[in-house]
Design a protein around this motif. Structure first.
Motif, short mmCIF file in Angstrom:
data_model
loop_
_atom_site.label_atom_id
_atom_site.label_comp_id
_atom_site.label_asym_id
_atom_site.label_seq_id
_atom_site.Cartn_x
_atom_site.Cartn_y
_atom_site.Cartn_z
N LEU A 81 0.83 -1.21 0.00
CA LEU A 81 0.00 0.00 0.00
C LEU A 81 0.86 1.26 0.00
N ALA A 82 1.98 1.23 0.71
CA ALA A 82 2.86 2.39 0.73
C ALA A 82 3.49 2.65 -0.64
N SER A 83 3.77 1.58 -1.39
CA SER A 83 4.35 1.78 -2.72
C SER A 83 3.28 2.09 -3.76
N LEU A 84 2.04 1.73 -3.50
CA LEU A 84 0.95 2.01 -4.44
C LEU A 84 0.44 3.44 -4.30
N ARG A 96 -1.69 8.67 -6.48
CA ARG A 96 -1.83 10.13 -6.34
C ARG A 96 -1.24 10.89 -7.52
N ASN A 97 -0.56 10.22 -8.43
CA ASN A 97 0.08 10.88 -9.56
C ASN A 97 -0.96 11.22 -10.62
N GLY A 98 -1.17 12.49 -10.87
CA GLY A 98 -2.16 12.92 -11.85
C GLY A 98 -1.83 12.49 -13.26
N ARG A 99 -0.57 12.41 -13.61
CA ARG A 99 -0.19 11.99 -14.96
C ARG A 99 -0.59 10.54 -15.23
N ILE A 100 -0.47 9.70 -14.22
CA ILE A 100 -0.89 8.31 -14.37
C ILE A 100 -2.39 8.25 -14.66
#
Length: 140
Positions: free
Chosen positions: A109-112, A117-121
């Motif tokens: 979960l910490a790596s996800l 949260r990345n808007g570009r993704i």
């Protein structure tokens, strides 16, 4: 039937790609493999139309079939370079405690979280969804 064949073939292709290509080059070949269904979807109607116009309407069906049968010879390839006497692509890693331990859910979960949260993704994901809907509409 198409989905069943693709579902059965994808794990075998994944195994072959990871066996034959080193990790530093694997992304390129995975990308080419993912691109192949778009290239096939684009080129098959062109090939069928050319064959039908040049040799008669029946060849519009035969030509893509013959190419499919000819390329099915690739399924007879070996699953690893060692099967054909080549050197291994990567040295075998000794099993260690780090690889045998299961990842903790908190780490996952910490790596996800930064990815989510990345808007570009999200822009890429939504644009791909729209592109896929249009592609299915055009090809169906």
């Amino acid at each position: 039937f198409n989905g069943l064949a693709q579902g059965a073939g994808a794990p075998a292709c994944a195994k072959i790609l990871t066996s034959w290509f080193a990790s530093r080059k694997r992304g390129t070949y995975w990308g080419l493999w993912n691109l192949s269904h778009n290239i096939g979807g684009f080129s098959a109607p062109l090939l069928a139309a050319f064959a039908a116009r040049s040799f008669g309407w029946r060849w519009g069906f035969f030509a893509p079939g013959f190419i499919g049968l000819g390329s099915s010879a690739l399924t007879l390839c070996r699953s690893a370079p060692e099967d054909l006497g080549f050197a291994p692509v990567e040295a075998a890693l000794a099993p260690s405690a780090a690889f045998s331990a299961k990842p903790k859910p908190a780490f996952f979960l910490a790596s996800l979280a930064p990815v989510a949260r990345n808007g570009r993704i999200w822009v890429l994901a939504v644009s791909y969804l729209c592109l896929y809907v249009v592609r299915q509409g055009v090809t169906s």
